[in-house]
Motif scaffolding. Structure first.
Motif, PDB file in Angstrom:
ATOM      1  N   ALA A  26      10.797  76.482 -47.662  1.00  0.00           N
ATOM      2  CA  ALA A  26       9.926  75.318 -47.472  1.00  0.00           C
ATOM      3  C   ALA A  26      10.010  74.456 -48.723  1.00  0.00           C
ATOM      4  O   ALA A  26      10.184  74.957 -49.832  1.00  0.00           O
ATOM      5  CB  ALA A  26       8.489  75.763 -47.240  1.00  0.00           C
ATOM      6  N   TYR A  27       9.899  73.161 -48.524  1.00  0.00           N
ATOM      7  CA  TYR A  27       9.982  72.220 -49.632  1.00  0.00           C
ATOM      8  C   TYR A  27       8.817  71.260 -49.519  1.00  0.00           C
ATOM      9  O   TYR A  27       8.585  70.667 -48.469  1.00  0.00           O
ATOM     10  CB  TYR A  27      11.312  71.461 -49.569  1.00  0.00           C
ATOM     11  CG  TYR A  27      11.632  70.687 -50.825  1.00  0.00           C
ATOM     12  CD1 TYR A  27      12.462  71.227 -51.790  1.00  0.00           C
ATOM     13  CD2 TYR A  27      11.106  69.421 -51.038  1.00  0.00           C
ATOM     14  CE1 TYR A  27      12.771  70.524 -52.941  1.00  0.00           C
ATOM     15  CE2 TYR A  27      11.397  68.711 -52.181  1.00  0.00           C
ATOM     16  CZ  TYR A  27      12.234  69.273 -53.141  1.00  0.00           C
ATOM     17  OH  TYR A  27      12.529  68.577 -54.282  1.00  0.00           O
ATOM     18  N   GLU A  28       8.102  71.098 -50.603  1.00  0.00           N
ATOM     19  CA  GLU A  28       6.955  70.195 -50.642  1.00  0.00           C
ATOM     20  C   GLU A  28       7.411  68.798 -51.053  1.00  0.00           C
ATOM     21  O   GLU A  28       8.091  68.638 -52.064  1.00  0.00           O
ATOM     22  CB  GLU A  28       5.928  70.722 -51.652  1.00  0.00           C
ATOM     23  CG  GLU A  28       4.671  69.910 -51.714  1.00  0.00           C
ATOM     24  CD  GLU A  28       3.665  70.499 -52.688  1.00  0.00           C
ATOM     25  OE1 GLU A  28       2.788  69.740 -53.138  1.00  0.00           O
ATOM     26  OE2 GLU A  28       3.754  71.700 -53.010  1.00  0.00           O
ATOM     27  N   LEU A  29       7.048  67.817 -50.242  1.00  0.00           N
ATOM     28  CA  LEU A  29       7.385  66.439 -50.588  1.00  0.00           C
ATOM     29  C   LEU A  29       6.544  65.979 -51.781  1.00  0.00           C
ATOM     30  O   LEU A  29       5.348  66.246 -51.832  1.00  0.00           O
ATOM     31  CB  LEU A  29       7.111  65.503 -49.408  1.00  0.00           C
ATOM     32  CG  LEU A  29       8.038  65.612 -48.207  1.00  0.00           C
ATOM     33  CD1 LEU A  29       7.528  64.730 -47.075  1.00  0.00           C
ATOM     34  CD2 LEU A  29       9.461  65.234 -48.572  1.00  0.00           C
ATOM     35  N   PRO A  30       7.159  65.265 -52.729  1.00  0.00           N
ATOM     36  CA  PRO A  30       6.389  64.698 -53.843  1.00  0.00           C
ATOM     37  C   PRO A  30       5.402  63.646 -53.326  1.00  0.00           C
ATOM     38  O   PRO A  30       5.574  63.097 -52.232  1.00  0.00           O
ATOM     39  CB  PRO A  30       7.450  64.041 -54.725  1.00  0.00           C
ATOM     40  CG  PRO A  30       8.765  64.544 -54.256  1.00  0.00           C
ATOM     41  CD  PRO A  30       8.589  65.006 -52.851  1.00  0.00           C
ATOM     42  N   ALA A  31       4.401  63.352 -54.103  1.00  0.00           N
ATOM     43  CA  ALA A  31       3.330  62.428 -53.700  1.00  0.00           C
ATOM     44  C   ALA A  31       3.862  61.081 -53.215  1.00  0.00           C
ATOM     45  O   ALA A  31       3.391  60.553 -52.201  1.00  0.00           O
ATOM     46  CB  ALA A  31       2.354  62.222 -54.856  1.00  0.00           C
TER      47      ALA A  31
END
Length: 181
Positions: free
Chosen positions: A75-80
């Motif tokens: 899983a990869y979290e999108l930057p703000a």
């Protein structure tokens, strides 16, 4: 790789002298089709790093996120700033889910290939210049890299279709005929 993932991941880039595997960003329906085909384990034999936006984790009920994580899905979290872009895109592309748009943005941000079975997402990605493929491309790759035999690929594709996969009939029939010989 000790460098920032964002700076070194993508289509076969090198990071600190080490070659990285090509990255494939997926939507959730790819995993459903692969599970229905009985080939979840085999797909992780391909020389790719599979990523999914963290937004998609709650959608992964079947197959379960925990199982896919153990196999190698990340899983990869999108930057703000990408989340802001996601909300903007959602206003323009109301026919696509937030999760689909997150997969699109992640692939775009990482200069990665997008894997989807959603024709609307496919059209958006293609129009944006992204490399985009679907489950048939994955099956072809699994044959190429010998993760599956032709007979196994034909059986998996039949099972996907019997489970309701929405794939191009002519392409499926051609592959099943070719692989069943």
């Amino acid at each position: 790789c000790s460098a920032n993932l964002y700076n070194c991941i993508g289509r076969g880039r090198r990071c600190n002298g080490m070659a990285l595997r090509s990255v494939l960003v997926t939507d959730t329906n790819i995993w459903i089709d692969l599970e229905n085909g009985g080939i979840l384990v085999e797909v992780f034999q391909l020389p790719y790093q599979f990523l999914i936006p963290d937004f998609a984790i709650p959608e992964l009920v079947r197959p379960r996120w925990e199982s896919l994580k153990v196999l190698g899905l990340r899983a990869y979290e999108l930057p703000a700033e990408q989340v802001v872009e996601l909300l903007r895109l959602r206003q323009v592309h109301k026919n696509l889910s937030i999760i689909d748009l997150a997969a699109f943005l992640l692939a775009k941000m990482l200069d990665a290939t997008l894997l989807t079975g959603d024709w609307r997402l496919n059209e958006l990605a293609s129009a944006s210049g992204l490399s985009v493929h679907g489950v048939l491309w994955l099956l072809d790759g699994m044959l190429h890299f010998k993760a599956l035999t032709s007979k196994q690929a034909a059986t998996a594709l039949r099972q996907m279709l019997e489970s309701g996969a929405r794939l191009p009939a002519d392409e499926c029939n051609n592959r099943i005929t070719r692989w069943s010989k």
